[in-house]
Write an enzyme that holds these catalytic residues in place. Structure first.
Site, PDB file in Angstrom:
ATOM      1  N   ARG A  49       0.683  -1.307   0.134  1.00  8.62           N
ATOM      2  CA  ARG A  49       0.116  -0.141  -0.039  1.00  8.62           C
ATOM      3  C   ARG A  49       0.905   1.181  -0.240  1.00  8.62           C
ATOM      4  O   ARG A  49       1.667   1.445   0.721  1.00  8.62           O
ATOM      5  CB  ARG A  49      -0.837  -0.015   1.280  1.00  8.62           C
ATOM      6  CG  ARG A  49      -1.893  -1.155   1.044  1.00  8.62           C
ATOM      7  CD  ARG A  49      -2.904  -1.034   2.495  1.00  8.62           C
ATOM      8  NE  ARG A  49      -2.029  -1.621   3.593  1.00  8.62           N
ATOM      9  CZ  ARG A  49      -2.723  -1.807   4.854  1.00  8.62           C
ATOM     10  NH1 ARG A  49      -3.958  -1.852   4.983  1.00  8.62           N
ATOM     11  NH2 ARG A  49      -1.671  -2.232   5.737  1.00  8.62           N
ATOM     12  N   ASP A  51       1.276   5.646   0.012  1.00  8.59           N
ATOM     13  CA  ASP A  51       0.589   6.665   0.872  1.00  8.59           C
ATOM     14  C   ASP A  51       0.218   7.869  -0.427  1.00  8.59           C
ATOM     15  O   ASP A  51       0.517   7.692  -1.463  1.00  8.59           O
ATOM     16  CB  ASP A  51       1.476   7.556   1.656  1.00  8.59           C
ATOM     17  CG  ASP A  51       2.061   6.521   2.946  1.00  8.59           C
ATOM     18  OD1 ASP A  51       1.007   5.631   3.048  1.00  8.59           O
ATOM     19  OD2 ASP A  51       3.121   6.614   3.240  1.00  8.59           O
ATOM     20  N   ARG A 196      10.404   7.354   3.813  1.00  7.30           N
ATOM     21  CA  ARG A 196      10.401   8.611   3.969  1.00  7.30           C
ATOM     22  C   ARG A 196      11.003   9.091   5.102  1.00  7.30           C
ATOM     23  O   ARG A 196      11.690  10.334   5.094  1.00  7.30           O
ATOM     24  CB  ARG A 196       8.997   9.154   3.923  1.00  7.30           C
ATOM     25  CG  ARG A 196       8.247   9.038   2.495  1.00  7.30           C
ATOM     26  CD  ARG A 196       6.898   9.351   2.582  1.00  7.30           C
ATOM     27  NE  ARG A 196       6.453  10.414   3.288  1.00  7.30           N
ATOM     28  CZ  ARG A 196       5.343  10.954   3.442  1.00  7.30           C
ATOM     29  NH1 ARG A 196       4.390  10.166   3.402  1.00  7.30           N
ATOM     30  NH2 ARG A 196       5.016  12.282   4.004  1.00  7.30           N
TER      31      ARG A 196
END
Length: 269
Positions: A49, A51, A196
């Site tokens: 998944r 973001d 990130r």
């Protein structure tokens, strides 16, 4: 029949991958298109998944359907109902033992960073941006401590649903080409916001805010509060998902990304 699809998408206008009530996600767009083509509701299972704002070059999904269609028909038929920002790249019939998420053995992410005093509107949504020069040698030195199997709790989002924070990070590469710096992260799996958060820390080292050895201290602390803030999503790409050879999953068409050649030909390092 179980079908796997390879998906590419520009995540700029989507609220991430996973389906939401407002329907503004990549999964929602894909499942609407599949239903239009197949004339029956279809639920997809995804490899990873992504973001809001994160892009997919080699995303993989699977679904089960009680109807026969040629593989090229799944590609062309589904694409006919998708927005221009999403496209099925390939389709392949799979054995029931194949699972897009749990059969995956590794994932590779790219991050593209634009380093320039002035932001570029042509790179908006496609690359992260920072206006100060970076020390790439210090960043590479800092990254070495991350390679291997570790508890990556210090780089884990509070919303992460992974059963364990222990992951095996196989590779981090950092290459420069003009005003762009390209990062490649390859691991067996990633935690929510892990790439990130790693980017935020590497950039903090590159800007001289911390010495290279600071990153090892952050890793050992297992404390998210010790790490740098989460970096922007715009330059992040799920590049490729690896599977056992027995499944013969087609490779991701990475050549369609304008800067993907940095990993297949010579570049300044």
């Amino acid at each position: 029949m179980r079908i796997a699809l390879g998906i590419q998408y520009d995540g700029t206008a989507f609220c991430g991958w996973q389906s939401q009530p407002q329907g503004k996600t990549v999964q929602d767009a894909l499942e609407r298109a599949l239903e239009e083509f197949a004339r029956v509701p279809i639920h997809t299972v995804v490899a990873g998944r992504t973001d809001t704002g994160v892009h997919g070059l080699g995303q993989v999904v699977h679904f089960d359907a009680d109807l026969e269609r040629a593989e090229f028909s799944w590609v062309r038929g589904t694409n006919a109902f998708l927005p221009t920002t999403v496209a099925v790249q390939w389709a392949k019939a799979m054995p029931e033992t194949f699972h897009a998420r749990f059969s995956a053995s590794e994932r590779t992410y790219y991050y593209v960073l634009h380093v320039h005093p002035v932001r570029s509107p042509l790179l908006a949504g496609r690359a992260g941006w920072i206006y100060t020069p970076l020390d790439l040698d210090a960043m590479r030195e800092a990254a070495r401590c991350l390679i291997g199997e570790h508890d990556f709790s210090a780089f884990r989002s509070s919303e992460c649903q992974a059963k364990t924070p222990i992951k095996h990070l196989h590779q981090i590469d950092i290459r420069s080409c003009g005003d762009l710096i390209h990062f490649r992260f390859r691991a067996n799996a990633f935690l929510h916001h892990m790439v990130r958060n790693l980017m935020g820390c590497l950039i903090a080292v590159g800007r001289g805010r911390y010495p290279a050895e600071w990153l090892a201290e952050v890793l050992a602390s297992r404390n998210r509060d010790r790490a740098a803030p989460t970096f922007m999503p715009e330059g992040l790409y799920l590049a490729q998902v690896g599977y056992p050879e027995a499944f013969a999953v087609p490779p991701a068409p990475l050549g369609s990304a304008p800067w993907s050649g940095i990993w297949s030909k010579g570049a300044q390092t």
